[in-house]
Write an enzyme that holds these catalytic residues in place. Structure first.
Site, PDB file in Angstrom:
ATOM      1  CG  ASP A   1      -4.050  -0.892  -3.577  1.00 19.99           C
ATOM      2  OD1 ASP A   1      -4.551  -2.028  -3.435  1.00 19.99           O
ATOM      3  OD2 ASP A   1      -3.978  -0.060  -2.651  1.00 19.99           O
TER       4      ASP A   1
ATOM      5  NE  ARG B   1      -3.765  -1.333   0.020  1.00 19.98           N
ATOM      6  CZ  ARG B   1      -4.897  -1.747   0.555  1.00 19.98           C
ATOM      7  NH1 ARG B   1      -4.892  -2.674   1.471  1.00 19.98           N
ATOM      8  NH2 ARG B   1      -6.047  -1.256   0.177  1.00 19.98           N
TER       9      ARG B   1
ATOM     10  CB  SER C   1      -7.273   0.410  -3.235  1.00 21.39           C
ATOM     11  OG  SER C   1      -6.535   0.427  -2.051  1.00 21.39           O
TER      12      SER C   1
ATOM     13  CD  GLN D   1      -2.073   6.079  -4.091  1.00 24.78           C
ATOM     14  OE1 GLN D   1      -1.245   6.830  -4.598  1.00 24.78           O
ATOM     15  NE2 GLN D   1      -2.893   6.469  -3.151  1.00 24.78           N
TER      16      GLN D   1
ATOM     17  CE1 TYR E   1      -4.308  -3.863   4.419  1.00 29.85           C
ATOM     18  CE2 TYR E   1      -1.945  -4.271   4.506  1.00 29.85           C
ATOM     19  CZ  TYR E   1      -3.110  -4.160   3.780  1.00 29.85           C
ATOM     20  OH  TYR E   1      -3.098  -4.343   2.419  1.00 29.85           O
TER      21      TYR E   1
HETATM   22  P1  NAD Z   1      -9.010  -3.489   5.410  1.00 29.88           P
HETATM   23  O1  NAD Z   1      -9.936  -3.957   4.333  1.00 29.88           O
HETATM   24  O2  NAD Z   1      -7.874  -4.355   5.811  1.00 29.88           O
HETATM   25  O3  NAD Z   1      -9.877  -3.196   6.727  1.00 29.88           O
HETATM   26  C1  NAD Z   1     -11.007  -2.357   6.686  1.00 29.88           C
HETATM   27  C2  NAD Z   1     -11.023  -1.484   7.904  1.00 29.88           C
HETATM   28  O4  NAD Z   1     -11.401  -2.250   9.041  1.00 29.88           O
HETATM   29  C3  NAD Z   1      -9.680  -0.858   8.262  1.00 29.88           C
HETATM   30  O5  NAD Z   1      -9.803   0.544   8.217  1.00 29.88           O
HETATM   31  C4  NAD Z   1      -9.409  -1.360   9.676  1.00 29.88           C
HETATM   32  O6  NAD Z   1      -8.765  -0.404  10.483  1.00 29.88           O
HETATM   33  C5  NAD Z   1     -10.809  -1.646  10.161  1.00 29.88           C
HETATM   34  N1  NAD Z   1     -10.936  -2.526  11.328  1.00 29.88           N
HETATM   35  C6  NAD Z   1     -10.239  -3.623  11.698  1.00 29.88           C
HETATM   36  N2  NAD Z   1     -10.703  -4.124  12.857  1.00 29.88           N
HETATM   37  C7  NAD Z   1     -11.752  -3.333  13.235  1.00 29.88           C
HETATM   38  C8  NAD Z   1     -12.660  -3.340  14.339  1.00 29.88           C
HETATM   39  N3  NAD Z   1     -12.577  -4.250  15.299  1.00 29.88           N
HETATM   40  N4  NAD Z   1     -13.587  -2.373  14.381  1.00 29.88           N
HETATM   41  C9  NAD Z   1     -13.685  -1.423  13.429  1.00 29.88           C
HETATM   42  N5  NAD Z   1     -12.867  -1.367  12.361  1.00 29.88           N
HETATM   43  C10 NAD Z   1     -11.905  -2.308  12.274  1.00 29.88           C
HETATM   44  O7  NAD Z   1      -8.486  -2.040   5.086  1.00 29.88           O
HETATM   45  P2  NAD Z   1      -8.113  -1.399   3.676  1.00 29.88           P
HETATM   46  O8  NAD Z   1      -9.271  -0.727   3.118  1.00 29.88           O
HETATM   47  O9  NAD Z   1      -7.438  -2.443   2.859  1.00 29.88           O
HETATM   48  O10 NAD Z   1      -7.071  -0.300   4.126  1.00 29.88           O
HETATM   49  C11 NAD Z   1      -5.976  -0.652   4.957  1.00 29.88           C
HETATM   50  C12 NAD Z   1      -5.055   0.507   5.134  1.00 29.88           C
HETATM   51  O11 NAD Z   1      -4.303   0.749   3.973  1.00 29.88           O
HETATM   52  C13 NAD Z   1      -5.713   1.817   5.484  1.00 29.88           C
HETATM   53  O12 NAD Z   1      -4.886   2.499   6.378  1.00 29.88           O
HETATM   54  C14 NAD Z   1      -5.726   2.549   4.185  1.00 29.88           C
HETATM   55  O13 NAD Z   1      -5.806   3.951   4.357  1.00 29.88           O
HETATM   56  C15 NAD Z   1      -4.394   2.120   3.664  1.00 29.88           C
HETATM   57  N6  NAD Z   1      -4.274   2.259   2.222  1.00 29.88           N
HETATM   58  C16 NAD Z   1      -3.181   2.913   1.742  1.00 29.88           C
HETATM   59  C17 NAD Z   1      -3.028   3.035   0.378  1.00 29.88           C
HETATM   60  C18 NAD Z   1      -1.822   3.730  -0.176  1.00 29.88           C
HETATM   61  O14 NAD Z   1      -1.158   4.414   0.539  1.00 29.88           O
HETATM   62  N7  NAD Z   1      -1.522   3.530  -1.423  1.00 29.88           N
HETATM   63  C19 NAD Z   1      -3.962   2.490  -0.473  1.00 29.88           C
HETATM   64  C20 NAD Z   1      -5.056   1.837   0.064  1.00 29.88           C
HETATM   65  C21 NAD Z   1      -5.201   1.715   1.426  1.00 29.88           C
END
Ligand code: NAD
Length: 377
Positions: free
Chosen positions: A130, A122, A133, A127, A228
């Site tokens: 990804d 990530r 996403s 990006q 994460y």
């Molecule tokens: P994910 O699908 O792994 O999880 C979804 C969400 O569930 C996350 O926000 C997580 O914090 C939350 N979660 C976990 N346990 C929980 C609980 N008990 N109660 C409530 N919420 C809970 O997440 P994702 O969408 O794949 O994103 C993961 C991370 O990667 C995030 O920080 C996102 O901003 C980041 N990200 C970065 C980039 C980048 O920089 N290129 C791109 C995409 C995502």
């Protein structure tokens, strides 16, 4: 290099890994592309559209796979098809490597270079590749549309001579990529939206979308280097359940998207919480495929608990297969372009490159990805 694209065989999978516009770009760069008949039908692309782009369409699936230097797919390969692949072939798809050890072993034994799209880091550089996403974003949209369809209440406020309809109350648990899109979509439909995530950094993102962040003090939580969520302790889960109970009872729609990368999703909405909601309300468990956030949710089914509909629809991006295919195919195109050497006309996967290190799971007869190799040890 020859790219082979087989038709997806996973039940209900309507997406495709290669759309005609991207096939055209790859052919222009020097690739030859052979695809299986009917490749794009689930997302609205005819065989003719591929032929016009320069793709050779073949009905013989075995030869599409066997003669390829690079294979593009959405879903993980069927283990029975691995023996028909060439040693050294680069296989790019979702792979579910945390849960598919024997598949990963078979890919390694067959000498396949398997790239797992779940493992693309990530990072800013990655990006554009990804796929987690790009697909989660669409899933977040679809989940709200499904909730609205099953809800007995309209989402927007309506002031009419017959009376006033209050805006629907939506609570989104988990504010990653899917959760943010769910919030934005529910807001666009006029709902009153609240949200919660264990990562404190999400509070500001929730507010910037015009939704309310539900404050629950869980003590120290934080996130991994990749961003994460870290798994909560038993005590923290109990605190979360207590803190969200009232909001759930007062919500018309609850959408759960909470995931822990590489692990089963946490169960955070219990049967008694659902029973406290008004009959006619809706709960959508977006994590149903990875274990489920909601007690009583069933994959690909709508169940009822105390008059509340619990939706466990899997493969949400496939519901908007055209957009999902476009985005996924773009992710693969960007990955190929990033590592394509136009002089040698080869894909060059440097083992020192951080994206290659993270996403290549098997190569030269071995499991080269350290995280996956050390699983269950
Ligand atoms: P994910 O699908 O792994 O999880 C979804 C969400 O569930 C996350 O926000 C997580 O914090 C939350 N979660 C976990 N346990 C929980 C609980 N008990 N109660 C409530 N919420 C809970 O997440 P994702 O969408 O794949 O994103 C993961 C991370 O990667 C995030 O920080 C996102 O901003 C980041 N990200 C970065 C980039 C980048 O920089 N290129 C791109 C995409 C995502």
């Amino acid at each position: 290099m020859r790219i082979g694209v087989p038709k997806e065989t996973w039940p209900g999978e309507l997406r495709t890994a290669l759309v005609p516009a991207n096939a055209k770009k790859l052919i222009r760069s020097g690739f030859e592309i052979v695809a299986e008949t009917g490749l794009g039908l689930g997302s609205g692309f005819s065989d003719d559209a591929y032929t016009e782009a320069g793709v050779t369409i073949q009905s013989d699936r075995q030869s599409v796979l066997a003669d390829a230097d690079v294979i593009l797919r959405v879903r993980k390969p069927d283990v029975n098809e691995i023996s028909g692949l060439r040693r050294g072939v680069i296989h790019i798809s979702f792979l579910d490597p945390f849960n598919e050890r024997s598949l990963v072993d078979s890919l390694a034994a067959a000498g396949v270079t398997a790239i797992s799209m779940e493992m693309i880091p990530r990072s800013t550089r990655a990006q554009k590749m990804d796929a987690l996403s790009s697909q989660a974003n669409l899933a977040g949209y679809v989940t709200v549309i499904q909730a609205a369809y099953h809800s007995t209440k309209a989402f927007p406020m309506m002031m009419t001579p017959s009376g006033t309809i209050r805006p629907c109350r939506v609570f989104v648990i988990g504010v990653g990529v899917a959760g943010l899109q769910a919030i934005a979509t529910a807001k666009r439909l006029g709902a009153r939206v609240e949200a919660f995530d264990t990562r404190p950094v999400t509070a500001e993102q929730v507010r910037s979308l015009g939704a309310k962040f539900v404050e629950i003090d869980l003590g120290e939580v934080g996130q991994t280097e990749q961003g994460y969520a870290k798994a909560l302790t038993e005590e923290q889960i109990a605190l979360q359940k207590e803190g969200q109970k009232k909001v759930i009872a007062e919500s018309d729609v609850v959408i759960t998207t909470a995931q822990l990368f590489g692990r089963p999703a946490p169960v955070i909405v219990t049967r008694d919480m659902i029973e406290a909601m008004q009959p006619g309300s809706v709960v959508v468990d977006m994590a149903v495929e990875s274990g489920g956030n909601v007690e009583g949710s069933v994959l690909d089914a709508v169940t009822e608990i105390g008059g509340v509909k619990v939706i466990g629809q899997g493969n949400l991006p496939s519901k908007v297969s055209r957009n999902a295919s476009d985005m996924y195919s773009n992710n693969l195109l960007n990955l190929i372009e990033e590592f394509y050497d136009s002089e040698s006309k080869q894909l060059v996967l440097d083992p020192e490159d951080e994206i290659i290190q993270a996403a290549v799971i098997t190569r030269d007869g071995e499991i080269v990805n350290e995280t996956i190799r050390n699983l269950n040890k």
